[in-house]
Design a protein around this motif. Structure first.
Motif, short mmCIF file in Angstrom:
data_model
loop_
_atom_site.label_atom_id
_atom_site.label_comp_id
_atom_site.label_asym_id
_atom_site.label_seq_id
_atom_site.Cartn_x
_atom_site.Cartn_y
_atom_site.Cartn_z
N LEU A 213 -2.05 78.16 -49.35
CA LEU A 213 -1.81 78.50 -50.75
C LEU A 213 -1.22 79.90 -50.91
CD1 LEU A 213 -5.01 77.15 -52.56
CD2 LEU A 213 -2.68 76.31 -52.83
N VAL A 281 -10.27 82.05 -54.18
CA VAL A 281 -9.49 81.18 -53.31
C VAL A 281 -9.45 81.75 -51.89
CG1 VAL A 281 -7.19 80.21 -52.90
CG2 VAL A 281 -8.11 80.30 -55.24
N GLU A 299 -7.38 84.61 -56.77
CA GLU A 299 -8.08 83.65 -57.61
C GLU A 299 -7.10 82.84 -58.43
OE1 GLU A 299 -10.64 85.88 -60.12
OE2 GLU A 299 -9.01 86.61 -61.41
N GLN A 300 -7.57 81.73 -58.95
CA GLN A 300 -6.73 80.85 -59.76
C GLN A 300 -6.83 81.28 -61.22
OE1 GLN A 300 -6.97 76.84 -58.61
NE2 GLN A 300 -5.61 76.06 -60.21
N ASP A 303 -4.10 76.46 -64.59
CA ASP A 303 -3.95 75.29 -63.73
C ASP A 303 -2.90 75.47 -62.65
OD1 ASP A 303 -5.87 73.98 -65.18
OD2 ASP A 303 -4.42 73.04 -66.54
N ASP A 304 -1.90 76.35 -62.88
CA ASP A 304 -0.78 76.42 -61.94
C ASP A 304 -0.42 77.84 -61.52
OD1 ASP A 304 0.12 77.31 -64.35
OD2 ASP A 304 1.96 76.10 -64.38
N THR A 305 -1.36 78.77 -61.63
CA THR A 305 -1.05 80.16 -61.30
C THR A 305 -2.15 80.76 -60.44
OG1 THR A 305 0.11 80.41 -63.42
CG2 THR A 305 -0.48 82.44 -62.26
N LEU A 306 -1.74 81.53 -59.43
CA LEU A 306 -2.64 82.35 -58.63
C LEU A 306 -2.35 83.82 -58.92
CD1 LEU A 306 -2.51 80.59 -55.13
CD2 LEU A 306 -4.25 80.33 -56.89
N ARG A 307 -3.38 84.64 -58.80
CA ARG A 307 -3.16 86.08 -59.00
C ARG A 307 -4.04 86.88 -58.05
NH1 ARG A 307 -6.30 87.84 -64.60
NH2 ARG A 307 -8.41 87.25 -63.90
N THR A 321 1.38 87.86 -59.06
CA THR A 321 1.11 86.47 -59.44
C THR A 321 2.07 85.52 -58.72
OG1 THR A 321 2.62 86.65 -61.34
CG2 THR A 321 0.27 87.10 -61.74
N ARG A 323 3.30 81.14 -59.03
CA ARG A 323 3.19 79.81 -59.59
C ARG A 323 2.97 78.80 -58.46
NH1 ARG A 323 5.50 79.20 -64.65
NH2 ARG A 323 4.71 77.05 -64.52
N LEU A 324 1.94 77.95 -58.63
CA LEU A 324 1.62 76.98 -57.58
C LEU A 324 2.71 75.94 -57.39
CD1 LEU A 324 -2.18 76.42 -58.20
CD2 LEU A 324 -1.12 77.58 -56.27
#
Length: 327
Positions: A213, A281, A299-300, A303-307, A321, A323-324
């Motif tokens: 990820l 995560v 962390e998430q 629904d579609d972003t990690l930071r 950031t 985008r998944l």
């Protein structure tokens, strides 16, 4: 379930007796079946020029139905008449007269039809000449009616006896009639005492590993003070395997606001260690020249972003950031 209904349609304007009666079957529901065109001709399972339909409702009543924007249709019953409204089923009873396109048709209702068949002419019979002949004809006609639901032989009489006057029945126009399902053969129901059982194993959805990820490109932003105003310097952080590289999107001028991302501008490339984490995560530890220069939690966010965030809390003057669903 309602059954098909046997009826005869009498053409009151026919010049020959051969064309005087048609044996017909009305089907349950508004499936393509018995219909009349704009000239009053009988149609069977056809959509060509349909003016009105004849079908059987769920409560086993013969229905006259005029779809929207079709030719006018008038129903007569014992001195009463009704201009059939569009889109509303009208109940038809025995001896009703239907006028379509200048043609006058009388409906004879005979009851349940033993079979579904296309309309066919009803051969006329000559009038009996004496009492014995009338009795024989009556017996033959009743037997034929029982065999074909009243659509076999109809005696055409030049001077039939008049029926006694009865109260004029009203014409039933329905706003919400019970609907009939289409007439289809009923399948048999198989009952098994010991049916075989098939075990369906649950297939778990594999989770994407944390190291996978975190791989790829991340959007980076860091606040800078310069020329009396605060601006944001952006760039791209790329993590590939155990290494990272950082590239700003433009030349950097001004003084960086003290923050967590200073190491990227000082050490734009180095190593990164990614590990699983219970509260996030993953954890990412950045190293340059074998020295730890930054530690973050991943962390998430949505629904579609990690930071990225610091273990001690977030900062307002920087962000990283990804985008998944980004390719």
């Amino acid at each position: 379930m309602p059954k098909p209904m046997a009826i005869c349609i009498e053409d009151m304007d026919a010049e020959s007796r051969e064309d005087h009666y048609l044996r017909c079957v009305a089907l349950p529901g508004r499936q393509p079946g018995l219909r009349l065109d704009g000239a009053g001709r009988v149609l069977w399972q056809s959509d060509d020029g349909v003016s009105c339909e004849l079908w059987v409702s769920a409560d086993e009543r013969l229905i006259l139905y005029r779809p929207e924007e079709r030719a006018p249709v008038t129903l007569h019953r014992a001195g009463r008449s009704l201009d059939v409204p569009s889109g509303k089923p009208v109940v038809v009873i025995d001896q009703d007269q239907v006028d379509v396109g200048g043609r006058h048709l009388r409906v004879h209702v005979h009851g349940e039809a033993p079979a579904v068949a296309a309309p066919s002419p009803l051969p006329p019979r000559s009038r009996p000449v004496d009492r014995l002949a009338r009795a024989a004809a009556t017996a033959a006609m009743m037997g034929a009616v029982a065999a074909a639901s009243g659509c076999s032989d109809i005696v055409i009489r030049d001077n039939p006896p008049e029926a006694p006057m009865e109260p004029t029945p009203t014409i039933d126009v329905r706003d919400f009639p019970p609907e009939a399902v289409e007439f289809t053969p009923t399948p048999t129901i198989e009952v098994r005492d010991d049916p075989p059982t098939v075990a369906v194993p649950e297939t778990p959805v594999p989770a994407t590993p944390a190291k996978e990820l975190v791989q790829g490109e991340w959007a980076v932003a860091q606040a800078y003070d310069g020329a009396g105003e605060r601006v944001w310097v952006t760039g791209t952080l790329t993590i590939a395997g155990g290494a990272y590289t950082f590239a700003p999107t433009r030349e950097i001028t001004g003084t960086p606001v003290p923050g967590a991302l200073d190491f990227l501008f000082i050490h734009p490339q180095g190593e990164v260690v990614i590990e699983e984490a219970e509260e996030a995560v993953a954890t990412c530890t950045f190293r340059a020249d074998s020295t730890v220069v930054g530690e973050f939690l991943v962390e998430q966010a949505g629904d579609d972003t990690l930071r990225f965030r610091l273990p001690s809390g977030d900062g307002d003057l920087w962000r990283i950031t990804k985008r998944l669903n980004a390719e």
